[in-house]
Design a protein around this motif. Structure first.
Motif, PDB file in Angstrom:
ATOM      1  N   ILE A  23       0.835  -1.205   0.000  1.00 49.82           N
ATOM      2  CA  ILE A  23       0.000   0.000   0.000  1.00 49.82           C
ATOM      3  C   ILE A  23       0.872   1.259   0.000  1.00 49.82           C
ATOM      4  O   ILE A  23       0.609   2.217  -0.745  1.00 49.82           O
ATOM      5  N   ILE A  24       1.934   1.261   0.823  1.00 47.08           N
ATOM      6  CA  ILE A  24       2.846   2.417   0.837  1.00 47.08           C
ATOM      7  C   ILE A  24       3.467   2.625  -0.537  1.00 47.08           C
ATOM      8  O   ILE A  24       3.511   3.753  -1.067  1.00 47.08           O
ATOM      9  N   GLY A  25       3.958   1.541  -1.141  1.00 49.40           N
ATOM     10  CA  GLY A  25       4.571   1.644  -2.465  1.00 49.40           C
ATOM     11  C   GLY A  25       3.581   2.061  -3.531  1.00 49.40           C
ATOM     12  O   GLY A  25       3.896   2.912  -4.394  1.00 49.40           O
ATOM     13  N   PHE A  26       2.362   1.513  -3.487  1.00 48.80           N
ATOM     14  CA  PHE A  26       1.351   1.820  -4.507  1.00 48.80           C
ATOM     15  C   PHE A  26       0.948   3.290  -4.469  1.00 48.80           C
ATOM     16  O   PHE A  26       0.916   3.970  -5.509  1.00 48.80           O
ATOM     17  N   PHE A  27       0.660   3.798  -3.272  1.00 53.10           N
ATOM     18  CA  PHE A  27       0.218   5.190  -3.177  1.00 53.10           C
ATOM     19  C   PHE A  27       1.354   6.165  -3.453  1.00 53.10           C
ATOM     20  O   PHE A  27       1.140   7.264  -3.980  1.00 53.10           O
ATOM     21  N   SER A  28       2.594   5.760  -3.126  1.00 51.92           N
ATOM     22  CA  SER A  28       3.739   6.614  -3.463  1.00 51.92           C
ATOM     23  C   SER A  28       3.904   6.704  -4.976  1.00 51.92           C
ATOM     24  O   SER A  28       4.123   7.797  -5.532  1.00 51.92           O
ATOM     25  N   ALA A  29       3.787   5.564  -5.656  1.00 48.11           N
ATOM     26  CA  ALA A  29       3.891   5.557  -7.118  1.00 48.11           C
ATOM     27  C   ALA A  29       2.742   6.339  -7.748  1.00 48.11           C
ATOM     28  O   ALA A  29       2.925   7.069  -8.737  1.00 48.11           O
ATOM     29  N   TRP A  83       1.134   8.827  -6.425  1.00 50.94           N
ATOM     30  CA  TRP A  83       1.363  10.259  -6.226  1.00 50.94           C
ATOM     31  C   TRP A  83       2.371  10.805  -7.231  1.00 50.94           C
ATOM     32  O   TRP A  83       2.201  11.909  -7.752  1.00 50.94           O
ATOM     33  N   ILE A  84       3.418  10.029  -7.518  1.00 48.75           N
ATOM     34  CA  ILE A  84       4.413  10.454  -8.506  1.00 48.75           C
ATOM     35  C   ILE A  84       3.761  10.605  -9.881  1.00 48.75           C
ATOM     36  O   ILE A  84       4.001  11.573 -10.617  1.00 48.75           O
ATOM     37  N   GLY A  85       2.878   9.653 -10.221  1.00 53.12           N
ATOM     38  CA  GLY A  85       2.180   9.721 -11.515  1.00 53.12           C
ATOM     39  C   GLY A  85       1.235  10.910 -11.590  1.00 53.12           C
ATOM     40  O   GLY A  85       1.169  11.614 -12.618  1.00 53.12           O
ATOM     41  N   ILE A  86       0.487  11.131 -10.496  1.00 53.90           N
ATOM     42  CA  ILE A  86      -0.447  12.256 -10.477  1.00 53.90           C
ATOM     43  C   ILE A  86       0.312  13.581 -10.568  1.00 53.90           C
ATOM     44  O   ILE A  86      -0.102  14.520 -11.278  1.00 53.90           O
ATOM     45  N   ASP A  87       1.425  13.678  -9.876  1.00 53.07           N
ATOM     46  CA  ASP A  87       2.236  14.894  -9.917  1.00 53.07           C
ATOM     47  C   ASP A  87       2.740  15.153 -11.329  1.00 53.07           C
ATOM     48  O   ASP A  87       2.754  16.307 -11.800  1.00 53.07           O
ATOM     49  N   PRO A 141      13.986   9.270  -7.950  1.00 59.83           N
ATOM     50  CA  PRO A 141      14.402   8.146  -7.106  1.00 59.83           C
ATOM     51  C   PRO A 141      13.259   7.558  -6.292  1.00 59.83           C
ATOM     52  O   PRO A 141      13.277   6.375  -5.949  1.00 59.83           O
ATOM     53  N   TYR A 142      12.252   8.392  -5.983  1.00 58.31           N
ATOM     54  CA  TYR A 142      11.133   7.875  -5.197  1.00 58.31           C
ATOM     55  C   TYR A 142      10.320   6.844  -5.975  1.00 58.31           C
ATOM     56  O   TYR A 142       9.626   6.021  -5.377  1.00 58.31           O
ATOM     57  N   PHE A 143      10.408   6.889  -7.295  1.00 61.56           N
ATOM     58  CA  PHE A 143       9.721   5.892  -8.111  1.00 61.56           C
ATOM     59  C   PHE A 143      10.277   4.500  -7.833  1.00 61.56           C
ATOM     60  O   PHE A 143       9.532   3.521  -7.681  1.00 61.56           O
ATOM     61  N   TYR A 144      11.599   4.406  -7.738  1.00 64.09           N
ATOM     62  CA  TYR A 144      12.227   3.106  -7.500  1.00 64.09           C
ATOM     63  C   TYR A 144      11.994   2.629  -6.061  1.00 64.09           C
ATOM     64  O   TYR A 144      11.837   1.423  -5.808  1.00 64.09           O
ATOM     65  N   ILE A 145      11.956   3.567  -5.127  1.00 62.72           N
ATOM     66  CA  ILE A 145      11.638   3.193  -3.739  1.00 62.72           C
ATOM     67  C   ILE A 145      10.224   2.634  -3.671  1.00 62.72           C
ATOM     68  O   ILE A 145       9.966   1.618  -3.008  1.00 62.72           O
ATOM     69  N   SER A 146       9.286   3.283  -4.365  1.00 62.01           N
ATOM     70  CA  SER A 146       7.903   2.803  -4.398  1.00 62.01           C
ATOM     71  C   SER A 146       7.826   1.427  -5.035  1.00 62.01           C
ATOM     72  O   SER A 146       7.103   0.534  -4.555  1.00 62.01           O
ATOM     73  N   LEU A 147       8.581   1.232  -6.122  1.00 59.44           N
ATOM     74  CA  LEU A 147       8.581  -0.057  -6.813  1.00 59.44           C
ATOM     75  C   LEU A 147       9.122  -1.169  -5.912  1.00 59.44           C
ATOM     76  O   LEU A 147       8.553  -2.269  -5.840  1.00 59.44           O
ATOM     77  N   VAL A 148      10.205  -0.873  -5.194  1.00 60.53           N
ATOM     78  CA  VAL A 148      10.784  -1.855  -4.270  1.00 60.53           C
ATOM     79  C   VAL A 148       9.791  -2.199  -3.160  1.00 60.53           C
ATOM     80  O   VAL A 148       9.648  -3.369  -2.778  1.00 60.53           O
ATOM     81  N   CYS A 149       9.090  -1.196  -2.639  1.00 58.96           N
ATOM     82  CA  CYS A 149       8.096  -1.453  -1.594  1.00 58.96           C
ATOM     83  C   CYS A 149       6.994  -2.380  -2.096  1.00 58.96           C
ATOM     84  O   CYS A 149       6.575  -3.301  -1.380  1.00 58.96           O
ATOM     85  N   MET A 150       6.540  -2.166  -3.324  1.00 61.76           N
ATOM     86  CA  MET A 150       5.483  -3.019  -3.861  1.00 61.76           C
ATOM     87  C   MET A 150       5.986  -4.444  -4.088  1.00 61.76           C
ATOM     88  O   MET A 150       5.276  -5.422  -3.823  1.00 61.76           O
TER      89      MET A 150
END
Length: 316
Positions: free
Chosen positions: A245-251, A253-257, A275-284
């Motif tokens: 969930i953390i990774g999905f919503f972070s990704a 937000w990056i897309g919406i931005d 870089p936050y895109f890759y952190i979100s991907l790793v979380c998912m």
């Protein structure tokens, strides 16, 4: 039989004769029917010869000898399997535990109805290199388990017979017998201040910092096993879902931005440059793996031969 005394030992030939004689004096003075079970954990000295001679002299003395050194937990496990007394008392063979404590421990089990009583060596005669790690270990064990004992690893303990017959001690889990007993449903756990005597014979088997680190790892193991062995999805599934969930919503937000920037004609960098895109991907990815781990563990747990083994106290 009133009392079974279980003594795990390793290379303690100097102290054994005196210890056995002391126990005999105490139990005979109080009129207890008893047995002494000495478990030789692969000693290299004359310990087994002394046990054999003592058993020939006194029919209440029994011996178990391992072919090699397996550790204190293995010795206790085999001793527990052999005992017949209503109250089972364990003590170390190095003469640092006083047999004079036996009658009071027996009364706490039989008269005060404790399932288990653990000794507390309030005043110790060990060096700081041993006492400091012990204090840290006990504080951590209290925090994790919720059991208010000052000395989890004290060798001098007393149990009802049904406690030792319904718990399994293995590896290095002898340190956590109070936790194992509580998880098995034996929640009346008491504590008694006991005398701690300076070592007179042999050398300490304390492993220092290495033992402390192993103890912490064992504590994590026993906490996980007792809480989640039959419901692993509750741990892995919850952690996996949270990470996903953390990774999905972070990704998201990056897309919406990125879309908002484009809609306002603002030149934005590529999503893959963030870089936050890759952190979100790793979380998912980690969340998905943890969830699948919980799913597989749940399948294994449900296929286990002891999945429906429960301790039944009474039947009508």
């Amino acid at each position: 039989m009133d009392i079974s005394v279980v003594i795990p030992l390793y290379n303690e030939d100097e102290s054994l004769p005196e210890l056995i004689a002391w126990i005999e004096r105490v139990v005979n003075a109080h009129g207890f029917s008893y047995e002494i079970v000495l478990v030789d954990d692969g000693s290299k000295d004359r310990s087994w010869e002394i046990i054999e001679a003592s058993a020939k002299r006194n029919e209440h003395i029994h011996g178990i000898k391992f072919r090699r050194n397996y550790g204190k937990s293995a010795a206790l496990h085999c001793g527990f399997q052999a005992v017949e007394g209503d109250v089972v008392i364990t003590m170390d063979a190095d003469m640092q535990d006083s047999p004079d404590e036996i009658p009071a421990l027996y009364d706490m089990i039989m008269k005060e109805d404790y399932d288990m009583v653990s000794g507390w060596k309030k005043k110790r005669y060990d060096p700081l290199s041993k006492t400091l790690p012990t204090k840290l270990f006990n504080a951590t064990a209290r925090k994790f388990s919720g059991i208010k004992l000052h000395d989890f690893n004290c060798g001098l303990k007393a149990y009802k017979n049904k406690v030792v017959k319904n718990i399994e001690v293995y590896g290095e889990m002898h340190r956590y017998i109070p936790i194992i007993a509580k998880q098995a449903g034996f929640s009346r756990i008491g504590e008694k201040v006991v005398q701690h005597r300076a070592r007179q014979y042999g050398v300490t088997k304390f492993g220092g910092l290495n033992r402390f680190i192993n103890g912490m790892l064992d504590l994590l193991s026993i906490t996980f096993i007792t809480r989640f062995s039959k419901k692993p999805m509750h741990l892995f599934g919850a952690l996996g879902t949270l990470l996903f969930i953390i990774g999905f919503f972070s990704a998201a937000w990056i897309g919406i931005d990125k879309l908002l920037c484009l809609s306002h004609g603002i030149q934005a960098r590529l999503v893959t440059d963030n870089p936050y895109f890759y952190i979100s991907l790793v979380c998912m990815l980690l969340g998905t793996q943890l969830f699948l781990t919980g799913f597989v563990a749940e399948l294994i747990s449900r296929s286990s031969s002891d999945r429906n083994v429960y301790l039944i106290e009474k039947k009508l």
